[in-house]
Design a protein around this motif. Structure first.
Motif: not given
Length: 433
Positions: A307-331
């Protein structure tokens, strides 16, 4: 305000009454019957409107009644049929009959519609009862009553991404960062009591809908905590995203959290185990998060799960944009067909009829000195009979004799003058010569 369950009353319009009328023309001294049929009552129709997202409107209006058909007119003119009553519901609405708990329909597509309560047929005018032996009858039928029922509406959120995870792992924070949604956020359990929806604009022309769903606890599949109120919505998401508190700020083991949530999903609906999943390792800006992440990956590999794992920090907004790109690709690789409620093989509206013959579709019992005749078909006949005219009364009596009701009453000991009850209608029994 989010309302995802509502109970409403629906009733189809009654049919219009048929008319007793005769031709009255100057050069036709003995004009025949000219009473028209009544119009049909309107149906109550549920129609999906993709612009709606909640059932909040049904909190303030719980009764929906269609109009009745017009009465028949003279000159053999048919009364106008009533307009159907259109009730708009959001996509993802499941309609359940409150009496039988039968799922009537699962409404998922825009403009999809279904008749929930059928309107009654209009009564026949006296033109329809003319015969060679009775060319000028004074008989007309009342309109048929419209169908009525109580139904329960259950809304299952239809989102591309469903955020799941234990309380306070950062789901609401993540949704607020990536979309325009403004969920209530606090550092205590069960902050999110209802689903929050947000539209995520990835920034490259792509977008998707993300739902922050209420936090899970053990026993949710049995209704513990928010239980079924939460799990109802997970069924409709195309991708399940586990948000894991990788810093273990609540003192729980991150991998154990993930295992427990998967177990709850599987126990509620085994098919959820096959749903595409991704893991958002949140709170990576906190101490010890990196060590927990390595341990998480090792345990996941030991279970043989890829299962893909994406390290992020929602509070610090780090890694969030990369996660959104991966989600869009998956969908883009997953069909958009929504998860539809499993319905019985026969999805058409059922019409229940007695299996007995027309002459035997009744039973007779005693209620003290009253003979009670139980028969849905005869009760329906009574409602459609206009007892204000002698001919209509005699027609009703002939039908009862033809069905064998008179003979059956005599065999049960009914005598002249005794009371007979059929539904809400009572009359005296009279021996026929």
């Amino acid at each position: 305000m989010f309302v995802d369950k509502a109970k409403v009353y629906v009733k189809g319009g009654d049919g219009g009454d048929g008319l007793v009328a005769f031709r009255r023309e100057k050069y036709v001294p003995e004009g025949g019957p000219a009473g028209g049929d009544g119009g049909d009552g309107g149906d109550v129709i549920f129609r999906v409107d993709e612009g709606l997202r909640t059932l909040v409107d049904f909190r303030y209006q719980k009764h929906f009644k269609a109009d009745r058909g017009e009465k028949g007119r003279n000159k053999s003119q048919h009364g106008a049929n009533a307009e159907d009553l259109i009730v708009r519901v959001p996509p993802g609405t499941v309609v359940v009959d409150d009496d039988t708990q039968e799922i009537l329909v699962d409404l998922t597509h825009h403009e999809q519609e279904v008749v929930i309560a059928k309107g009654g047929r209009g009564g026949r005018g006296n033109t329809r009862f003319a015969t060679p032996n009775n060319p000028a009858p004074s008989i007309a039928e009342n309109g048929e009553e419209g169908q009525e029922r109580w139904v329960v509406l259950e809304l299952k959120v239809m989102a591309d991404i469903g955020l799941v995870g234990f309380p306070s792992v950062g789901k609401s924070t993540l949704l607020s960062v990536v979309s325009g949604a403004r969920p209530k956020i606090g550092a205590y359990h069960f902050t999110t009591l209802t689903p929050n929806l947000g539209v995520v604009d990835v920034g490259d022309g792509r977008s998707f809908v993300m739902a922050d769903l209420p936090g899970l606890i053990e026993g949710a599949h049995e209704g513990v905590g928010l239980g079924h109120e939460f799990l109802r919505h997970v069924e409709r998401t195309r991708v399940i995203m586990h948000v894991v508190d990788m810093a273990a700020t609540e003192g729980r083991d991150p991998f154990d959290d993930w295992v427990k949530i998967n177990e709850e999903l599987k126990l509620y609906n085994a098919k959820l185990e096959e749903r595409p999943q991704i893991i958002a390792a949140n709170k990576m800006d906190m101490p010890e998060a990196e060590e927990h992440l390595e341990a998480f990956k090792r345990k996941l590999a030991e279970k043989g799960r890829d299962i893909p794992i994406y390290p992020i920090s929602a509070y610090a907004k780090t890694g969030v944009q990369e996660l959104m790109y991966k989600i869009a690709d998956l969908l883009e690789t997953i069909p958009e067909t929504p998860q539809v409620e499993e319905l019985p093989e026969v999805t058409e509206r059922k019409v229940y009829r007695l299996e007995t013959s027309e002459e035997e579709d009744f039973t007779i019992r005693r209620d003290n000195d009253v003979f009670v005749v139980d028969s849905p078909s005869i009760e329906k006949l009574i409602k459609r009979t206009n007892f204000s005219t002698h001919e209509s009364v005699m027609r009703f009596a002939r039908i009862l004799r033809k069905k064998g009701v008179d003979k059956a009453l005599r065999s049960r000991g009914a005598q002249d003058g005794q009371t007979i009850r059929i539904g809400d209608f009572e009359f005296e029994f009279v021996e026929q010569e």
